[in-house]
Design a protein around this motif. Structure first.
Motif, PDB file in Angstrom:
ATOM      1  N   LEU A 233      20.856 -84.921  20.799  1.00  0.00           N
ATOM      2  CA  LEU A 233      22.224 -85.283  20.441  1.00  0.00           C
ATOM      3  C   LEU A 233      23.136 -84.084  20.180  1.00  0.00           C
ATOM      4  CD1 LEU A 233      21.483 -88.286  18.079  1.00  0.00           C
ATOM      5  CD2 LEU A 233      22.408 -88.374  20.402  1.00  0.00           C
ATOM      6  N   GLY A 234      22.547 -82.950  19.857  1.00  0.00           N
ATOM      7  CA  GLY A 234      23.336 -81.750  19.602  1.00  0.00           C
ATOM      8  C   GLY A 234      24.284 -81.940  18.437  1.00  0.00           C
ATOM      9  N   SER A 235      25.525 -81.522  18.595  1.00  0.00           N
ATOM     10  CA  SER A 235      26.508 -81.587  17.503  1.00  0.00           C
ATOM     11  C   SER A 235      26.900 -83.019  17.137  1.00  0.00           C
ATOM     12  CB  SER A 235      27.755 -80.797  17.879  1.00  0.00           C
ATOM     13  OG  SER A 235      28.388 -81.391  18.990  1.00  0.00           O
ATOM     14  N   LYS A 236      26.546 -83.979  17.946  1.00  0.00           N
ATOM     15  CA  LYS A 236      26.871 -85.389  17.677  1.00  0.00           C
ATOM     16  C   LYS A 236      25.826 -86.071  16.790  1.00  0.00           C
ATOM     17  CE  LYS A 236      30.313 -85.388  20.633  1.00  0.00           C
ATOM     18  NZ  LYS A 236      31.529 -84.842  20.158  1.00  0.00           N
ATOM     19  N   ALA A 237      24.774 -85.360  16.427  1.00  0.00           N
ATOM     20  CA  ALA A 237      23.686 -85.947  15.640  1.00  0.00           C
ATOM     21  C   ALA A 237      24.125 -86.222  14.207  1.00  0.00           C
ATOM     22  CB  ALA A 237      22.487 -85.014  15.642  1.00  0.00           C
ATOM     23  N   PRO A 238      23.667 -87.337  13.642  1.00  0.00           N
ATOM     24  CA  PRO A 238      23.919 -87.601  12.226  1.00  0.00           C
ATOM     25  C   PRO A 238      23.163 -86.580  11.363  1.00  0.00           C
ATOM     26  CG  PRO A 238      23.121 -89.573  13.360  1.00  0.00           C
ATOM     27  CD  PRO A 238      22.973 -88.430  14.293  1.00  0.00           C
ATOM     28  N   SER A 239      23.351 -86.644  10.075  1.00  0.00           N
ATOM     29  CA  SER A 239      22.662 -85.713   9.181  1.00  0.00           C
ATOM     30  C   SER A 239      21.141 -85.937   9.252  1.00  0.00           C
ATOM     31  CB  SER A 239      23.134 -85.905   7.742  1.00  0.00           C
ATOM     32  OG  SER A 239      22.647 -87.126   7.226  1.00  0.00           O
ATOM     33  N   THR A 240      20.409 -84.895   8.926  1.00  0.00           N
ATOM     34  CA  THR A 240      18.951 -84.987   8.921  1.00  0.00           C
ATOM     35  C   THR A 240      18.492 -86.052   7.931  1.00  0.00           C
ATOM     36  OG1 THR A 240      18.757 -82.675   9.557  1.00  0.00           O
ATOM     37  CG2 THR A 240      16.827 -83.671   8.541  1.00  0.00           C
ATOM     38  N   ALA A 241      19.131 -86.121   6.764  1.00  0.00           N
ATOM     39  CA  ALA A 241      18.755 -87.116   5.759  1.00  0.00           C
ATOM     40  C   ALA A 241      18.934 -88.536   6.296  1.00  0.00           C
ATOM     41  CB  ALA A 241      19.583 -86.918   4.495  1.00  0.00           C
ATOM     42  N   GLU A 242      20.054 -88.794   6.975  1.00  0.00           N
ATOM     43  CA  GLU A 242      20.315 -90.122   7.544  1.00  0.00           C
ATOM     44  C   GLU A 242      19.301 -90.439   8.636  1.00  0.00           C
ATOM     45  OE1 GLU A 242      21.721 -93.829   8.305  1.00  0.00           O
ATOM     46  OE2 GLU A 242      22.216 -92.554   6.607  1.00  0.00           O
ATOM     47  N   MET A 243      19.011 -89.462   9.472  1.00  0.00           N
ATOM     48  CA  MET A 243      18.056 -89.694  10.556  1.00  0.00           C
ATOM     49  C   MET A 243      16.641 -89.912  10.017  1.00  0.00           C
ATOM     50  SD  MET A 243      19.470 -87.188  13.526  1.00  0.00           S
ATOM     51  CE  MET A 243      18.487 -87.890  14.823  1.00  0.00           C
ATOM     52  N   ASN A 244      16.264 -89.206   8.963  1.00  0.00           N
ATOM     53  CA  ASN A 244      14.953 -89.420   8.349  1.00  0.00           C
ATOM     54  C   ASN A 244      14.851 -90.831   7.782  1.00  0.00           C
ATOM     55  OD1 ASN A 244      13.078 -87.260   8.584  1.00  0.00           O
ATOM     56  ND2 ASN A 244      14.423 -86.007   7.321  1.00  0.00           N
ATOM     57  N   LYS A 245      15.923 -91.307   7.170  1.00  0.00           N
ATOM     58  CA  LYS A 245      15.952 -92.663   6.622  1.00  0.00           C
ATOM     59  C   LYS A 245      15.774 -93.693   7.745  1.00  0.00           C
ATOM     60  CE  LYS A 245      18.950 -95.704   3.938  1.00  0.00           C
ATOM     61  NZ  LYS A 245      20.264 -95.843   3.306  1.00  0.00           N
ATOM     62  N   GLN A 246      16.498 -93.486   8.849  1.00  0.00           N
ATOM     63  CA  GLN A 246      16.377 -94.386  10.002  1.00  0.00           C
ATOM     64  C   GLN A 246      14.967 -94.341  10.572  1.00  0.00           C
ATOM     65  OE1 GLN A 246      19.522 -92.820  12.484  1.00  0.00           O
ATOM     66  NE2 GLN A 246      20.823 -94.577  12.046  1.00  0.00           N
ATOM     67  N   CYS A 247      14.410 -93.153  10.661  1.00  0.00           N
ATOM     68  CA  CYS A 247      13.084 -92.982  11.246  1.00  0.00           C
ATOM     69  C   CYS A 247      12.032 -93.720  10.423  1.00  0.00           C
ATOM     70  CB  CYS A 247      12.745 -91.499  11.340  1.00  0.00           C
ATOM     71  SG  CYS A 247      11.161 -91.172  12.156  1.00  0.00           S
ATOM     72  N   LYS A 248      12.097 -93.563   9.117  1.00  0.00           N
ATOM     73  CA  LYS A 248      11.107 -94.220   8.242  1.00  0.00           C
ATOM     74  C   LYS A 248      11.202 -95.746   8.337  1.00  0.00           C
ATOM     75  CE  LYS A 248       9.911 -90.414   5.629  1.00  0.00           C
ATOM     76  NZ  LYS A 248       9.028 -89.611   6.399  1.00  0.00           N
ATOM     77  N   GLY A 249      12.396 -96.258   8.595  1.00  0.00           N
ATOM     78  CA  GLY A 249      12.587 -97.697   8.703  1.00  0.00           C
ATOM     79  C   GLY A 249      12.353 -98.258  10.094  1.00  0.00           C
ATOM     80  N   ALA A 250      12.146 -97.384  11.056  1.00  0.00           N
ATOM     81  CA  ALA A 250      11.959 -97.817  12.445  1.00  0.00           C
ATOM     82  C   ALA A 250      10.499 -98.211  12.704  1.00  0.00           C
ATOM     83  CB  ALA A 250      12.363 -96.694  13.390  1.00  0.00           C
ATOM     84  N   THR A 251      10.278 -98.861  13.824  1.00  0.00           N
ATOM     85  CA  THR A 251       8.921 -99.209  14.231  1.00  0.00           C
ATOM     86  C   THR A 251       8.275 -98.025  14.952  1.00  0.00           C
ATOM     87  OG1 THR A 251       9.626-100.008  16.408  1.00  0.00           O
ATOM     88  CG2 THR A 251       9.603-101.625  14.596  1.00  0.00           C
ATOM     89  N   ASP A 252       6.962 -98.065  15.077  1.00  0.00           N
ATOM     90  CA  ASP A 252       6.247 -97.032  15.825  1.00  0.00           C
ATOM     91  C   ASP A 252       6.759 -96.969  17.262  1.00  0.00           C
ATOM     92  OD1 ASP A 252       4.754 -96.698  13.528  1.00  0.00           O
ATOM     93  OD2 ASP A 252       2.861 -97.387  14.395  1.00  0.00           O
TER      94      ASP A 252
END
Length: 80
Positions: free
Chosen positions: A41-60
């Protein structure tokens, strides 16, 4: 239907790449998943904290989809 058409129809499913076939990725690999998504995503990526939260809530499966994506549009197809 001629032989060429039949051969193409048989080969088409084998030629369709994408997020439909990827290895599931456990939540323990979220650091790797987030780093890859940020790279794509480069400069369009959300914050690392937000992405970690999404990742933990996502499925395998969704995490595997993200790791398989090599372009931003492919990331949109992932349920992440």
């Amino acid at each position: 239907m001629n032989n060429k058409t039949a051969a193409l129809l048989l080969l088409c499913p084998a030629l369709l790449p994408g997020c439909s076939k990827h290895e599931p990725v456990p939540a323990s690999q979220c650091d790797r998943v987030v780093a890859h998504a940020k790279k794509v995503l480069g400069s369009k990526a959300p914050s690392t904290a937000e992405m970690n939260k999404q990742c933990k809530g996502a499925t395998d499966d969704a995490r595997g989809c993200v790791l398989a994506a090599d372009k931003p549009m492919k990331l949109l197809k992932c349920d992440f």
